[in-house]
Design an enzyme around this catalytic site. Structure first.
Site, mmCIF file in Angstrom:
data_model
loop_
_atom_site.group_PDB
_atom_site.id
_atom_site.type_symbol
_atom_site.label_atom_id
_atom_site.label_comp_id
_atom_site.label_asym_id
_atom_site.label_seq_id
_atom_site.Cartn_x
_atom_site.Cartn_y
_atom_site.Cartn_z
ATOM 1 N N HIS A 7 1.104 -1.061 -0.216
ATOM 2 C CA HIS A 7 0.463 -0.476 0.061
ATOM 3 C C HIS A 7 0.720 1.283 0.087
ATOM 4 C CE1 HIS A 7 -2.177 -3.289 1.622
ATOM 5 N NE2 HIS A 7 -3.602 -2.538 1.068
ATOM 6 N N HIS A 25 -3.951 3.412 -3.378
ATOM 7 C CA HIS A 25 -4.140 2.793 -1.751
ATOM 8 C C HIS A 25 -3.180 1.384 -1.766
ATOM 9 C CE1 HIS A 25 -6.243 1.535 1.423
ATOM 10 N NE2 HIS A 25 -6.277 -0.188 0.913
ATOM 11 N N HIS A 40 -27.937 -16.538 23.934
ATOM 12 C CA HIS A 40 -26.683 -15.913 25.455
ATOM 13 C C HIS A 40 -26.215 -16.889 25.767
ATOM 14 C CE1 HIS A 40 -28.938 -12.075 25.997
ATOM 15 N NE2 HIS A 40 -28.309 -11.713 26.816
#
Lengths: 678, 678
Positions: A50, A284, A492
Site C-alpha cells: 500500500h 491505495h 446468550h
C-alpha cells in the site's frame, strides 16, 4: 545528487496541490520525500502493498516523529517513551521507513525484504517482529482502540506512582488512523470510552484522505467525524495534512489539552506525488508500477537510481533522534534515581512492574477453594485474595461486573479524577474492552484483563485473536459459559464457542471444573508471558472436586486423571468445567455396575497438547472407549473421544437444570452413553 | 376491580416522577400499566428476567403501537406492515405483552410460561418462536443494525416497484433501543450507514433510562448521543419518555422527516412504578421480588390478584388493533389489485418475490466455469450471470468489492436518489453489513448478501451467528480464504476460521475448489430457506477440476469422491478449496507409485453431515488411512482423517506460493505425508 534539494516545489496542472508547504525548508521537504521514496520502492520491489498511505501521511508523520515523539531508537523499550501506534497498519512502509531513518535496528536490507518470508518487515506491522513496533495492526480499528488501553495504563501508572515533583510516568500515546479505522465499530466504542475517561494524553492524527478501497468515501462515509468525536468528549481540530507545520502546531495544541483526548483531522492526498494516481484509490493497495514510480520520483525530486535512496542530509536530520532520545532517556534515568531516593518502596515496586516481575506474594495469597459455588465466584475469591499483591493488575467488565465478579474491592474505579483505581468500567463495549486490555498489557508495568459473558467473545473476537497473534498475555474472564446459564436462552448460550476458541493459535482457553481448578487457572494466566489466557467460568454452582494444592495443581498439564478406574479402565470419561461433576457421579455409577471407569478432567486443550506424547497417551490412551462430556459443540472432540455427549444445535430458554437435562446432561444419561460404547 | 381506573396518578416522596402524564386519559394510563403488570408478573413467575425495561418503556411502546404502528395482528406476515424491532431484547416481556394485548396468536398462558422449556415466550425474543417477532434480539446492537437492513429493503422495493399513484411498498421500520445498544460498535456502524443512506423511514426510540447493569451510565456512557447521531446525519429529538403523548408527537414529527432516519431520545425511568427499585439497576435484570411486586402494583393501581390481570377496558382498547389492522391490509389488497391491473408484470414479479419464489430462470442462467481463475472470480461470473433473473437479490461489500467481486454490473449503486440500485456500499463496516444483510433477508421479498475478506468474519461473528439462530438464509461471500492470500500476512490470513465457523450450528460453510463447485455453491445458497450460507473463496487462481453439471453437482452432498482409486483405496486424501488441486496431483503421484488413492473433495461439512450414514461411510470409510489437506487449522479434522496437513499457528507474510510451500502445501509433501500413513 544533492541538486534535488533545490527543486522541492513542483506544481502539477489541473489543480494538483503543491508538493510542500510554502514555509517548509528544503531539508524538511527532503526528509518527507525520503519517507515517500522508501515506501514507493519497497512496495514496488515486493510487488505488493500500500504505497498511497505513506505518501499521503508522510508530512504528519514527519511532524510527529521529529518535533514531538519522545523515543530512544537505541532502546525501543525505554519505559517512559511515547507510544506510537500506526492504526492504519496497511501503511506499514510508513513506520518501517521512520524506524529505519531514525536509527532503530531496522536496516535498508530489511526494507528491501518487505513482505518476504521471515523478514522483519511483514506486510502489516507485528510487534514481535520489528523493534519499535508497539503492536500488530492491519485489522482496522484495533490500533486506535488498543492505544486507548495504552493511555489508560499511562494514566493509571502516573496516578499510582508519580509524586509531587516526580513525574516519572509522563508520556503521550500517539497514533495515525484512517477512514477505515473510524468506520469500524470497535473504534467508536473505544473513542466513546476514551472521551468518558478524559484521556488527555491520547492524541490521534486522522489521515483524512477521502479515499477507501472502493473509491471516494462519498459513497459510504459522509458523517461529520469531528462532530462525532466532539460528542464523545474529544478535542478536535482540522488541519491541512500536507502542511507539516500546520500538523506540528495542531499537535502542540493537542498536547496542551489535558482533559480530553485529541483527534487531529488532517486532510491529505493519498499517493501524494504520483502524477497519475494521487488522490485516487488506485494508489491505495497496489504498487504504483515501474513507470509511475519513476514519474513520482521525478515529481518528488527523488533520484530514480539507486532505489531505496536516502539522502545523507535527510539521514542526518532523522538520526538526530538517536542523540535526542539517548539524552531524554538519560535525563529520565536521573529523575528516576531522584524518585527512588525519595520513594524507595514505590520505585522498587514500579521497577519490578516494568520488568514484568510479579513477585511471589500473590502466589502465597492464592487461595484453595472448597466451596460449592460457581466458578465465576471462585474467580472472585481468587482476585480478591491476590489483589494487594498485584498492584498493577487492572481491568474490569463490559457492564457485567455484578455477574462476572471481577471487581477488586480494595481499589476504586478508574475514572476521571480517580485514575489510580484498578477497576475499569468498560461499558457495553466488549470489543473495545479486550482491545484496551491488550493495550494495558502491551504498555508494560500493567497487566490488563476484561470480563463479560462467554457468548460475547463473538463481539470481541478480532481483539482476542490479535492478543494471541501479538503474544500479548491479556487475561480474559468469560462467565455464563454454556446452556447451564438457563433462561436467557439461545442468544446468550454459548455452543460452538469452546471449539471456535480452542482452534485459535496461541490462545489458552481454560474451563475449570471447580474452585481449585479456577485458582490454578488464574495462576497459569498470571504466569503466562506470551499467551493470552481465557478463563471460561460457570454461572451455576459446582461442587469442589479437585486437589486443593492450587500452586501445584494437575490442571497445569491441561488434562489429567481425576479419578482412576478400579482396574484397567474399560471406559474413559473426559469432561470439562461444569460437566466434570456429573461425570464423576456417572463414573461412580459405572464402577458400581462393575465397569472400571477412568475420569479425566480436561480444562485446557492448549496445555494438554504441550505435554509429552507419553503423558498424553497415558492419560487418554487410544484403545479405550472414551466418552467426552461437555455442554457445547462436539466439534473437535473426535480427536480424543470415541463419542461425545454434546450440544450440536442452538440452546433453549429454560431453567438451568431443565435445559441441561433436555440436552442429556444427567448422571444416568452419561452412564448409559458410556455403556453404549462397550 | 374497575375502581383503579380512578386512581391513576400516584406521587412518591423524594422527587419520584409522577406516574402518568397530566393529560393522559385514565384509559391510556390503564393500558400502559397493564403492560407493566404483565411484565412484572411474568418475570416474577419465571423468577428470572428483566422487569425494569418494560416498566420504563411502556408509555413509548403504547404510543407507538396504538397511534402509529401499521400491523395486522391476525396476519403477522402482511407484507406492507411496519416492522417493529425490540433491539433491547432483554425487555422481551414488553413485546410479548403487546403481542398478546393487541390480538396476536400469543395467549395469556404463553405469557405465564415465560422463559420455560419449549414455550413461545423465550427469555429473549426469537422470530421463529413467536408470531409477530420480526427477529431475535438480546445480543445488544443487533436489533437496530438489522433494522437498518429492513429499512434498506423497504426503500429498495419502493424504488423498484412503486409507480406514480401506486405506493405499494410504503411502511416504516420502528424500534426501541437501549443504552447498551448504542454503546455497541455495531450500532455505530449501522447508524453511520443509515445516516449516509438517508433512510428516512427508519425511526428508533431510545429508552434513555441512564441505567445499565453495573449502575448509572454516568460511570461509562457520558457522550452526547443526540450530537453523535446528528453527526451521522440523523434527525434527533429529546422527549420525556414517561409522557406518552410527547412520544406520540415526536413520532409524528419523525415520520415527516423523510430525508433522514430519526432517533427519539426518550428519557425514562427504569422500573417505573416500583417504589424501591425504580430508577436503579436493581430493577434491570432480576424479578422485583414478591413484596416489591405488590408494592409496585399498588403504586400502579393494578390489583394484586389475579396475577396476569388484564382489565377488560384495556383489553378492548388494545384489541382495536385487530379491526384497524384488518382494514389496513384490506385497503392494501385493493390498492395492490389496482397496481396489478396497471402494472401486471411488476405486480407478478413482486408477488413472487414476497412468496420467496425465485423462479427457475436463474437456475437456467447458472454458468459452468472451466477457467483457471480464483473462485472469487468464479463467484463474480455466477453473480453476473444470474443477476437479471434475481431482481431482488441485493448486497455488496465492506469496502472490498474490487477484491470480493460481488458487484452486479447491470445495476446501479444503492445510494440516496438511487434506491433501486442493487449494489450496496457498506463501507468498512463488516458487522453492520451482515446485520443489515440479515435485515434485508428477514424483510422478505429481498434477499441480502454481504462480502469481505474471510479473516473479517471475526468482525461480524455475532451477526453471522444470529442469522444461523434466526434461520435466516443470508448469503455471505468471504474471499482471501487462507495463507494463500500471501503478503498481507498473519493479521489477514485466516487459520482457525474454517473450524470455528463449521462448529456454528445451522451455518452452511462451503469452500469450493473450482469454478463449478463455486457455481453449485451459489445454487445451494440461493435455494436455502432456513440456513445462512457462507461461500469461502480463494484469492489465487484454481484450475477447473470438477463436473460442469452445476445444477446437479455432487457438491450438494457436501463431500464426494472426486477421483476414485485404481483399486481398493490404500489411502484417501480429503481436501477442500484451494488444496484440492495439489491433492489431485499428489493422488496421481501416489497412483504412479502403485498406491491406489482416492481423492475426496469436501466443500461443506454441513451438507455432508446431513447425508445418510451409508453415504458418509462409503465416501470416507473408517478403516482406510486418510489424510486431510487444508490450509487452515487441523482442529476438527480428526473426525474424518487419520492425519492432517494443516496450519496450526498464525500465518506469515510472504508471496502466496512461498507461504504455501513454507507450510508444506506442495504435491511432494502431500504425497509423502500420505505414504507415512501406510
Amino acid at each position: 545528487m544533492r541538486t534535488m534539494l533545490l527543486t522541492p516545489q513542483v506544481h502539477f496542472a489541473g489543480g494538483y496541490p503543491q508538493l510542500v508547504s510554502l514555509t517548509a525548508t528544503n531539508l524538511d521537504t527532503l526528509c518527507i520525500n525520503t519517507i515517500r521514496g522508501l515506501a514507493i520502492d519497497a512496495v514496488q520491489k515486493a510487488n505488493s502493498g500500500h504505497p498511497g498511505m505513506p505518501m499521503g501521511a508522510a508530512p504528519m508523520a514527519y511532524a510527529l516523529w521529529t518535533r514531538h515523539l519522545k523515543h530512544n531508537p537505541k532502546n525501543p523499550c525505554w519505559f517512559d517513551r511515547d507510544r506510537f501506534v500506526l492504526s492504519a497498519g496497511h501503511g506499514s512502509m510508513l513506520i518501517y521507513s521512520l524506524l529505519h531513518l531514525t536509527g532503530y535496528d531496522l536496516t535498508l536490507d530489511d526494507l528491501k525484504s518487505f513482505r518476504q518470508l521471515h523478514s522483519r518487515t511483514p506486510g502489516h506491522p507485528e510487534n514481535h517482529m520489528t523493534p519499535g513496533v508497539e503492536m500488530a495492526t492491519g485489522p482496522l480499528g484495533q490500533g486506535i482502540s488498543t492505544a486507548v488501553g495504552m493511555a489508560i495504563a499511562e494514566q493509571f501508572l502516573a496516578a499510582t506512582y508519580n509524586k509531587p515533583g516526580h513525574d516519572i510516568i509522563d508520556h503521550f500515546t500517539y497514533g495515525i488512523c484512517s477512514d477505515g479505522d473510524l468506520m469500524e465499530g470497535v473504534s467508536s466504542e473505544a473513542a466513546s470510552l476514551a472521551g468518558h475517561l478524559q484521556l488527555g494524553k491520547l492524541i490521534f492524527l486522522y489521515d483524512d484522505n477521502k479515499i477507501s478501497i472502493d473509491g471516494s468515501t462519498d459513497i459510504t462515509f459522509t458523517e461529520d467525524v469531528a462532530k462525532r468525536f466532539e460528542a464523545y468528549g474529544w478535542h478536535t481540530v482540522h488541519v491541512d495534512g500536507m502542511d507539516f507545520e500546520a500538523v506540528d502546531r495542531a499537535i502542540t495544541e493537542a498536547r496542551q489539552v489535558i482533559d480530553r483526548p485529541s483527534l487531529i483531522l488532517a486532510r491529505t492526498t493519498i499517493g501524494f506525488g504520483s502524477p497519475n494516481k494521487a488522490g485516487t484509490s488506485k494508489s491505495h493497495g497496489a504498487p504504483l508500477g515501474p513507470d509511475e514510480v519513476n514519474l513520482s520520483k521525478q515529481a518528488l525530486g527523488i533520484p530514480l537510481e539507486p532505489t531505496f535512496y536516502v539522502d545523507p542530509a535527510a539521514q542526518d536530520e532523522f538520526m538526530k533522534a538517536v542523540c535526542v532520545g539517548a539524552e531524554q532517556e538519560e535525563a529520565w534515568d536521573i529523575r528516576f534515581g531522584a524518585y527512588a531516593g525519595a520513594y524507595p518502596e514505590e520505585a522498587a515496586q514500579l521497577k519490578k512492574a516494568i520488568a514484568g516481575d510479579l513477585g511471589k506474594a500473590w502466589l502465597e495469597s492464592l487461595p484453595s477453594i472448597e466451596q460449592n459455588i460457581a466458578t465465576r465466584k471462585s474467580g472472585n475469591i481468587v482476585l480478591e485474595a491476590i489483589q494487594d499483591a498485584l498492584p498493577t493488575l487492572i481491568g474490569g467488565a463490559a457492564d457485567l461486573v455484578e455477574s462476572t465478579f471481577t471487581h477488586q474491592s480494595h481499589s476504586a474505579d478508574f475514572q476521571p479524577g480517580s485514575y489510580a483505581g484498578k477497576n475499569i468500567d468498560f461499558g457495553v463495549r466488549e470489543h473495545a474492552m479486550i482491545a484496551a486490555a491488550n493495550g494495558i498489557t502491551l504498555h508494560g508495568a500493567t497487566r490488563g484483563f476484561g470480563s463479560s459473558f462467554f457468548i460475547f467473545t463473538d463481539y470481541c473476537r478480532p481483539s482476542i485473536r490479535l492478543a494471541a497473534l501479538m503474544q500479548c498475555p491479556t487475561i480474559m474472564v468469560f462467565t455464563h459459559d454454556s446452556i447451564g446459564l438457563g433462561e436467557d436462552g439461545p442468544t446468550h448460550q454459548p455452543i460452538e464457542h469452546l471449539a471456535s476458541l480452542r482452534a485459535m493459535p496461541n490462545l489458552n482457553l481454560i474451563r475449570p471444573c471447580d474452585g481449585n481448578e479456577t485458582a490454578a487457572a488464574w495462576k497459569i494466566a498470571l504466569e503466562s508471558k506470551q499467551t493470552p489466557t481465557m478463563l471460561v467460568l460457570s454461572r451455576q454452582n459446582l461442587e469442589p472436586l479437585t486437589s486443593n494444592d492450587v500452586r501445584n495443581h494437575p490442571l497445569e498439564r491441561g488434562a489429567y486423571v481425576l479419578v482412576e478406574a478400579s482396574a484397567d479402565p474399560k471406559v474413559i470419561l473426559v469432561a470439562t468445567g461444569s460437566e466434570v461433576g456429573i461425570s464423576l457421579k456417572a463414573a461412580r455409577a459405572l464402577e458400581a455396575e462393575g465397569i472400571p471407569t477412568r475420569l479425566v478432567s480436561m480444562p485446557s486443550w492448549f496445555l494438554f497438547e504441550r505435554q509429552s506424547a507419553e503423558y498424553r497417551t497415558s492419560t487418554l490412551p487410544k484403545g479405550v472407549p472414551t466418552l467426552s462430556i461437555e455442554a457445547g459443540s462436539s466439534f473437535g472432540w473426535s480427536k480424543y473421544a470415541t463419542d461425545s455427549l454434546a450440544v450440536d444445535r442452538v440452546g433453549l430458554s429454560a431453567p438451568s437444570n431443565v435445559a441441561m437435562a433436555e440436552f442429556g446432561f444427567t448422571v444416568e444419561n452419561v452412564a448409559n452413553r458410556a455403556k453404549a460404547l462397550l
